[in-house]
Design an enzyme around this catalytic site. Structure first.
Site: not given
Length: 214
Positions: A24, A27
């Site tokens: 994450e 991202h």
């Protein structure tokens, strides 16, 4: 379930949380580099696992897979809370959304390579236990990489599918309403799990040969 199995399951779970955190973070970092600071402003440009935890994908589903005695045990998979982005802030929304989506799986692939390299170092120091632990982590990272390429929301491959098919955000949102159900159903299909495992361990074998880790 004996104490050794519980300890092994908890180690795998901690590895999963760490790998999802890096996933994450990638991202959020890619979104920031593409001109969108939405994730950064929401505190998601961080390696703190707490900010990325999804109650179902990071807690409930993985723990069920570890501790339930059914066939899903030992098939550990999960996901974290999706990183937000604002397409209006992207210079090239179609390209940049796919770059942001692919940053997570790319991070997992990079981590897998690094973990196999650490396994090789472990062998050089005659620590088979450490090498095995690193190889388990590499396998899990590769599994996350390929799992997230599935084109079903909330997984990363769905953003690539949306852009390649010119799907509207409204249609994607309607599709995403059933995403969790579709993913859970897919995980119940033995052939689907076997395919994921085959691709995962096939890639791990290639990396093992490259680094000389049997």
């Amino acid at each position: 379930m004996d104490s050794n199995a519980i300890a092994d399951g908890l180690i795998q779970y901690l590895m999963l949380v760490a790998l999802l955190t890096f996933h994450e973070f990638a991202h959020a970092w890619a979104g920031w580099k593409c001109g969108d600071d939405t994730a950064r402003l929401q505190g998601r440009l961080s390696l703190n696992p707490v900010v990325h935890i999804d109650p179902i994908g990071t807690v409930l589903l993985p723990l069920l897979m570890i501790f339930l005695p059914a066939g899903l045990g030992r098939f550990l998979i999960g996901w974290a809370k999706p990183v937000p982005f604002n397409p209006r802030n992207l210079g090239n929304p179609k390209r940049d959304e796919m770059l942001i989506a692919m940053a997570g799986p790319a991070m997992n692939l990079i981590l897998a390579v690094a973990l196999v390299a650490f396994a090789r170092i472990g062998l050089l120091f005659h620590s088979g236990a450490a090498a095995e632990l690193f190889m388990q982590g590499a396998a899990l990272s590769l599994l996350l990489c390929f799992f997230n390429l599935i084109p079903v929301p909330p997984l990363d491959g769905s953003h690539v599918l949306r852009n390649l098919t010119n799907m509207s955000y409204e249609a994607y949102a309607n599709f995403a309403r059933y995403g969790f159900i579709i993913v859970i159903v897919l995980l119940q299909i033995p052939d689907f799990r076997r395919l994921l495992i085959m691709v995962t361990y096939g890639t791990l074998a290639v990396l093992g040969r490259i680094f000389g880790v049997l």
